[in-house]
Design a protein around this motif. Sequence first.
Motif, PDB file in Angstrom:
ATOM      1  N   VAL A   8     -39.377 -35.292  37.509  1.00 40.40           N
ATOM      2  CA  VAL A   8     -38.790 -36.668  38.248  1.00 40.40           C
ATOM      3  C   VAL A   8     -38.310 -36.943  36.521  1.00 40.40           C
ATOM      4  N   VAL A   9     -36.778 -37.704  36.848  1.00 42.94           N
ATOM      5  CA  VAL A   9     -36.098 -38.698  35.607  1.00 42.94           C
ATOM      6  C   VAL A   9     -36.248 -40.478  35.658  1.00 42.94           C
ATOM      7  N   GLY A  10     -36.431 -40.868  35.437  1.00 42.92           N
ATOM      8  CA  GLY A  10     -36.222 -42.425  35.010  1.00 42.92           C
ATOM      9  C   GLY A  10     -35.668 -42.480  33.791  1.00 42.92           C
ATOM     10  N   GLN A  11     -34.131 -44.059  34.323  1.00 41.38           N
ATOM     11  CA  GLN A  11     -34.328 -44.387  33.021  1.00 41.38           C
ATOM     12  C   GLN A  11     -34.888 -46.104  32.884  1.00 41.38           C
ATOM     13  N   PHE A  12     -34.821 -45.854  31.637  1.00 42.95           N
ATOM     14  CA  PHE A  12     -35.558 -47.593  31.120  1.00 42.95           C
ATOM     15  C   PHE A  12     -34.627 -47.986  29.765  1.00 42.95           C
ATOM     16  N   ALA A  13     -34.634 -49.460  29.148  1.00 43.83           N
ATOM     17  CA  ALA A  13     -33.710 -50.083  28.473  1.00 43.83           C
ATOM     18  C   ALA A  13     -35.033 -50.490  27.593  1.00 43.83           C
ATOM     19  N   THR A  14     -35.168 -49.903  26.065  1.00 53.05           N
ATOM     20  CA  THR A  14     -35.607 -51.359  24.823  1.00 53.05           C
ATOM     21  C   THR A  14     -34.273 -51.677  24.736  1.00 53.05           C
ATOM     22  N   GLY A  15     -34.329 -52.923  24.295  1.00 52.62           N
ATOM     23  CA  GLY A  15     -33.444 -54.167  23.793  1.00 52.62           C
ATOM     24  C   GLY A  15     -31.813 -53.356  24.087  1.00 52.62           C
ATOM     25  N   SER A  16     -31.714 -53.544  23.573  1.00 52.70           N
ATOM     26  CA  SER A  16     -29.548 -52.286  24.307  1.00 52.70           C
ATOM     27  C   SER A  16     -29.670 -51.451  23.993  1.00 52.70           C
ATOM     28  N   LEU A  21     -36.645 -41.310  30.641  1.00 49.19           N
ATOM     29  CA  LEU A  21     -38.143 -40.372  30.699  1.00 49.19           C
ATOM     30  C   LEU A  21     -38.153 -38.895  32.170  1.00 49.19           C
ATOM     31  N   VAL A  22     -37.411 -37.742  30.934  1.00 54.09           N
ATOM     32  CA  VAL A  22     -38.304 -36.613  31.688  1.00 54.09           C
ATOM     33  C   VAL A  22     -39.450 -36.264  31.712  1.00 54.09           C
ATOM     34  N   THR A  23     -40.895 -36.332  33.371  1.00 56.26           N
ATOM     35  CA  THR A  23     -42.133 -35.599  33.387  1.00 56.26           C
ATOM     36  C   THR A  23     -41.731 -34.551  34.479  1.00 56.26           C
ATOM     37  N   GLY A  24     -42.040 -33.892  34.014  1.00 55.95           N
ATOM     38  CA  GLY A  24     -42.215 -32.904  35.084  1.00 55.95           C
ATOM     39  C   GLY A  24     -43.540 -31.953  34.797  1.00 55.95           C
ATOM     40  N   ILE A  25     -43.981 -31.467  35.831  1.00 55.88           N
ATOM     41  CA  ILE A  25     -44.825 -29.526  35.874  1.00 55.88           C
ATOM     42  C   ILE A  25     -44.189 -28.467  36.625  1.00 55.88           C
ATOM     43  N   SER A  26     -45.045 -27.374  35.398  1.00 61.94           N
ATOM     44  CA  SER A  26     -44.092 -25.903  36.083  1.00 61.94           C
ATOM     45  C   SER A  26     -45.660 -25.366  36.622  1.00 61.94           C
ATOM     46  N   LEU A  27     -45.436 -24.715  37.581  1.00 58.28           N
ATOM     47  CA  LEU A  27     -46.712 -23.610  37.389  1.00 58.28           C
ATOM     48  C   LEU A  27     -46.210 -22.204  37.662  1.00 58.28           C
ATOM     49  N   THR A  28     -46.876 -21.219  37.293  1.00 58.51           N
ATOM     50  CA  THR A  28     -46.320 -20.612  37.717  1.00 58.51           C
ATOM     51  C   THR A  28     -47.705 -19.079  37.394  1.00 58.51           C
ATOM     52  N   PHE A  73     -46.770 -28.835  31.319  1.00 57.02           N
ATOM     53  CA  PHE A  73     -46.651 -30.210  31.661  1.00 57.02           C
ATOM     54  C   PHE A  73     -45.710 -31.213  30.461  1.00 57.02           C
ATOM     55  N   THR A  74     -44.469 -31.284  30.935  1.00 58.33           N
ATOM     56  CA  THR A  74     -43.583 -31.767  30.204  1.00 58.33           C
ATOM     57  C   THR A  74     -43.667 -33.592  30.228  1.00 58.33           C
ATOM     58  N   CYS A  75     -43.092 -34.504  29.324  1.00 55.13           N
ATOM     59  CA  CYS A  75     -42.725 -35.688  29.072  1.00 55.13           C
ATOM     60  C   CYS A  75     -42.179 -36.005  27.928  1.00 55.13           C
ATOM     61  N   LYS A  76     -40.991 -36.124  27.859  1.00 50.47           N
ATOM     62  CA  LYS A  76     -40.034 -36.842  26.506  1.00 50.47           C
ATOM     63  C   LYS A  76     -39.047 -37.420  27.486  1.00 50.47           C
ATOM     64  N   THR A  77     -38.480 -38.016  26.109  1.00 50.47           N
ATOM     65  CA  THR A  77     -37.199 -38.667  26.389  1.00 50.47           C
ATOM     66  C   THR A  77     -35.914 -38.771  26.082  1.00 50.47           C
ATOM     67  N   ARG A  78     -34.915 -39.010  26.575  1.00 48.39           N
ATOM     68  CA  ARG A  78     -33.397 -38.327  26.109  1.00 48.39           C
ATOM     69  C   ARG A  78     -32.465 -39.862  26.407  1.00 48.39           C
ATOM     70  N   SER A  79     -32.100 -40.267  24.761  1.00 50.88           N
ATOM     71  CA  SER A  79     -31.336 -41.323  24.609  1.00 50.88           C
ATOM     72  C   SER A  79     -29.574 -40.724  24.864  1.00 50.88           C
ATOM     73  N   PRO A  80     -28.981 -41.287  26.567  1.00 48.96           N
ATOM     74  CA  PRO A  80     -27.857 -40.882  26.896  1.00 48.96           C
ATOM     75  C   PRO A  80     -26.237 -41.131  25.633  1.00 48.96           C
ATOM     76  N   TRP A  81     -26.973 -41.692  24.640  1.00 49.30           N
ATOM     77  CA  TRP A  81     -25.762 -42.150  23.204  1.00 49.30           C
ATOM     78  C   TRP A  81     -25.543 -40.783  22.367  1.00 49.30           C
ATOM     79  N   LEU A  82     -26.929 -39.836  22.583  1.00 47.71           N
ATOM     80  CA  LEU A  82     -26.626 -38.476  21.506  1.00 47.71           C
ATOM     81  C   LEU A  82     -26.301 -37.313  23.187  1.00 47.71           C
ATOM     82  N   LYS A  83     -25.098 -36.927  22.662  1.00 45.24           N
ATOM     83  CA  LYS A  83     -24.346 -35.997  22.987  1.00 45.24           C
ATOM     84  C   LYS A  83     -24.292 -35.112  22.398  1.00 45.24           C
ATOM     85  N   ILE A  84     -25.023 -34.146  22.910  1.00 46.88           N
ATOM     86  CA  ILE A  84     -24.559 -32.419  22.237  1.00 46.88           C
ATOM     87  C   ILE A  84     -23.273 -31.821  23.617  1.00 46.88           C
TER      88      ILE A  84
END
Length: 84
Positions: A8-16, A21-28, A73-84
Amino acid sequence: MFNSDTYVVGQFATGSIRHQLVTGISLTRQESGFSGFSGQAAPIDLFNPVYGQPLGDVTFEYNIPGSMTHWAFTCKTRSPWLKI
């Protein structure tokens, strides 16, 4: 073999600063195993082989079932301003 990935991917802002936020689950799950037997075979003449000779008695037999289950289990943030 069974594999499932759900995220699941959600978007939020802290100030400007905007974040994603990417949260997920993987099962093998994988089922595997080994089976076989051993015994003695008749001697073979390298220069005059005789094919089709009967096998000797089974001296050892095995059946080893196995399985593997992996959860992640995965939970991480990604900032759109960081271009890779």
